[in-house]
Design a protein around this motif. Structure first.
Motif, PDB file in Angstrom:
ATOM      1  N   THR A 178      42.346  43.008  46.556  1.00 45.11           N
ATOM      2  CA  THR A 178      41.348  43.364  45.552  1.00 45.11           C
ATOM      3  C   THR A 178      41.474  42.477  44.319  1.00 45.11           C
ATOM      4  O   THR A 178      42.545  41.937  44.013  1.00 45.11           O
ATOM      5  CB  THR A 178      41.496  44.834  45.143  1.00 45.11           C
ATOM      6  OG1 THR A 178      42.840  45.063  44.704  1.00 45.11           O
ATOM      7  CG2 THR A 178      41.166  45.758  46.293  1.00 45.11           C
ATOM      8  N   ALA A 179      40.372  42.346  43.608  1.00 42.07           N
ATOM      9  CA  ALA A 179      40.311  41.412  42.482  1.00 42.07           C
ATOM     10  C   ALA A 179      41.338  41.733  41.405  1.00 42.07           C
ATOM     11  O   ALA A 179      41.938  40.819  40.807  1.00 42.07           O
ATOM     12  CB  ALA A 179      38.899  41.412  41.895  1.00 42.07           C
ATOM     13  N   ALA A 180      41.567  43.008  41.118  1.00 42.16           N
ATOM     14  CA  ALA A 180      42.521  43.372  40.055  1.00 42.16           C
ATOM     15  C   ALA A 180      43.933  42.921  40.400  1.00 42.16           C
ATOM     16  O   ALA A 180      44.643  42.347  39.562  1.00 42.16           O
ATOM     17  CB  ALA A 180      42.486  44.876  39.825  1.00 42.16           C
ATOM     18  N   LEU A 181      44.354  43.169  41.651  1.00 42.29           N
ATOM     19  CA  LEU A 181      45.686  42.732  42.069  1.00 42.29           C
ATOM     20  C   LEU A 181      45.756  41.211  42.180  1.00 42.29           C
ATOM     21  O   LEU A 181      46.786  40.601  41.879  1.00 42.29           O
ATOM     22  CB  LEU A 181      46.065  43.381  43.401  1.00 42.29           C
ATOM     23  CG  LEU A 181      46.531  44.829  43.327  1.00 42.29           C
ATOM     24  CD1 LEU A 181      46.699  45.410  44.723  1.00 42.29           C
ATOM     25  CD2 LEU A 181      47.824  44.949  42.539  1.00 42.29           C
ATOM     26  N   TRP A 182      44.659  40.602  42.600  1.00 38.65           N
ATOM     27  CA  TRP A 182      44.628  39.137  42.698  1.00 38.65           C
ATOM     28  C   TRP A 182      44.844  38.502  41.324  1.00 38.65           C
ATOM     29  O   TRP A 182      45.573  37.517  41.191  1.00 38.65           O
ATOM     30  CB  TRP A 182      43.301  38.692  43.299  1.00 38.65           C
ATOM     31  CG  TRP A 182      43.205  37.213  43.561  1.00 38.65           C
ATOM     32  CD1 TRP A 182      42.478  36.302  42.867  1.00 38.65           C
ATOM     33  CD2 TRP A 182      43.878  36.486  44.598  1.00 38.65           C
ATOM     34  NE1 TRP A 182      42.640  35.048  43.401  1.00 38.65           N
ATOM     35  CE2 TRP A 182      43.496  35.140  44.468  1.00 38.65           C
ATOM     36  CE3 TRP A 182      44.754  36.847  45.620  1.00 38.65           C
ATOM     37  CZ2 TRP A 182      43.965  34.142  45.328  1.00 38.65           C
ATOM     38  CZ3 TRP A 182      45.217  35.854  46.487  1.00 38.65           C
ATOM     39  CH2 TRP A 182      44.824  34.517  46.328  1.00 38.65           C
ATOM     40  N   ARG A 183      44.239  39.085  40.291  1.00 39.31           N
ATOM     41  CA  ARG A 183      44.427  38.565  38.938  1.00 39.31           C
ATOM     42  C   ARG A 183      45.895  38.698  38.513  1.00 39.31           C
ATOM     43  O   ARG A 183      46.446  37.786  37.898  1.00 39.31           O
ATOM     44  CB  ARG A 183      43.522  39.292  37.950  1.00 39.31           C
ATOM     45  CG  ARG A 183      43.755  38.827  36.498  1.00 39.31           C
ATOM     46  CD  ARG A 183      42.644  39.234  35.571  1.00 39.31           C
ATOM     47  NE  ARG A 183      42.433  40.662  35.549  1.00 39.31           N
ATOM     48  CZ  ARG A 183      41.479  41.264  34.828  1.00 39.31           C
ATOM     49  NH1 ARG A 183      40.641  40.521  34.089  1.00 39.31           N
ATOM     50  NH2 ARG A 183      41.331  42.574  34.851  1.00 39.31           N
ATOM     51  N   GLN A 184      46.519  39.824  38.858  1.00 39.14           N
ATOM     52  CA  GLN A 184      47.936  39.994  38.509  1.00 39.14           C
ATOM     53  C   GLN A 184      48.801  38.953  39.212  1.00 39.14           C
ATOM     54  O   GLN A 184      49.762  38.423  38.619  1.00 39.14           O
ATOM     55  CB  GLN A 184      48.403  41.397  38.887  1.00 39.14           C
ATOM     56  CG  GLN A 184      47.777  42.509  38.053  1.00 39.14           C
ATOM     57  CD  GLN A 184      48.301  43.875  38.449  1.00 39.14           C
ATOM     58  OE1 GLN A 184      49.520  44.095  38.484  1.00 39.14           O
ATOM     59  NE2 GLN A 184      47.401  44.792  38.770  1.00 39.14           N
TER      60      GLN A 184
END
Length: 343
Positions: free
Chosen positions: A274-280
């Motif tokens: 998911t995008a949120a985890l990818w950003r992290q």
């Protein structure tokens, strides 16, 4: 109408159109590509991974745009999808099976609407591409199944076009963020030659590398729980090569590590984080590379969603274009492509 080279920098080959969600303009994109190729005299094939082109969506019952085969297009679809065979020139019976019958290869006698139902196995799609080539197709368009990134497998498709739009998110900044994440995943850079050779040599789904030590992990799937990934990493590795899909459980385990290993996947279509985890992961500078990089031709946008206005089309084009540059971004309905303004 724009020409192919006004939109894309390379010659057309095997192009898969994939969507980030339903109603993002995938069919409109596919039809527009057909018009460009037909107008420029290309002989091309057209098929689908899965089924598409029906009048009403099977899940939502909303009316859908139809897939429109240009005259002379070589089309592969299941036999039960052809309402009137007289509208087509039958070129080839195949033994490629689908739930809707065996795949036929036909040539459109005129401007024909069609429901595409093609094979879903990679081996069958490869065989279909060989039929197209033998019949004179210089390139092929593949309609990728809804929200199925695996349709973009570079072992099948040498070029990918991503469709996104207001149904993904009705918040402009979030939509851009989600599109950026997906584009970054699809365009992972090539891994080092050493890792590529290891991936080819070893057959396991998961392979760890620590200095000069290669360990093939005995697993039937790459979809492990976070604790299982952590246990694997705690045993020590500089890099992990994963041949199947990777999901949020891998991302969570990587974020737990003080020194997370580099991750090598088969290709960007196997990344389902998911995008949120990818950003992290990006903030932590966890490095992802691919054995087989994907050639992303560009991104198309649909500012509308069923039952609502969505975004201002020009605003979406400009904002998405700036965010995704240098990846080409264009609006098929308005025939408008984002152009960077020199500083």
């Amino acid at each position: 109408m724009l020409t192919w080279h006004e939109v894309f920098p390379i010659q057309p080959a095997v192009i898969t159109v994939v969507g980030m969600a339903k109603n993002v303009g995938k069919t409109v994109t596919l039809n527009y590509l057909q018009k460009i190729l037909h107008n420029e005299g290309y002989v091309f094939g057209l098929t689908s991974i899965g089924r598409d082109g029906e009048t009403f969506d099977a899940l939502t019952n909303l009316e859908k745009p139809r897939i429109e085969a240009q005259p002379g297009t070589i089309v592969a679809t299941a036999e039960k999808m052809i309402a009137d065979i007289r509208e087509w020139e039958l070129l080839q019976h195949t033994d490629l099976a689908t739930p809707l019958g065996k795949v036929l290869i036909l040539r459109a006698r005129d401007f024909n609407r069609v429901v595409l139902a093609g094979p879903s196995k990679n081996s069958d799609v490869k065989e279909l591409l060989s039929y197209f080539a033998a019949l004179g197709a210089g390139c092929t368009l593949i309609d990728g199944a809804f929200d199925r990134q695996s349709s973009a497998d570079p072992l099948i498709s040498s070029q990918v076009l991503l469709a996104c739009g207001a149904t993904v998110s009705r918040d402009l900044m979030e939509l851009i963020f989600l599109a950026q994440s997906r584009v970054t995943q699809l365009t992972l850079p090539a891994c080092e030659a050493m890792y590529r050779n290891i991936a080819r040599t070893y057959q396991g789904q998961v392979i760890t590398v620590l200095a000069d030590t290669v360990r093939e992990v005995s697993l039937h799937t790459s979809l492990l729980r976070p604790a299982e990934w952590s246990e694997l990493f705690d045993a020590g590795c500089d890099a992990v090569i994963i041949k199947g899909a990777v999901s949020d459980s891998l991302a969570q385990a990587l974020l737990w590590q003080r020194r997370p290993p580099a991750v090598i996947v088969q290709d960007g279509s196997k990344v389902f984080i998911t995008a949120a985890l990818w950003r992290q992961l990006q903030v932590r500078q966890v490095r992802f590379t691919a054995v087989h990089p994907i050639c992303l031709l560009g991104v198309t946008i649909n500012p509308t969603y069923p039952g609502g206005q969505g975004f201002d089309a020009e605003v979406l084009l400009q904002e998405m274009g700036k965010a995704l540059a240098p990846v080409p971004v264009f609006d098929c309905l308005r025939e408008a492509k984002y152009k960077e303004v020199p500083l």
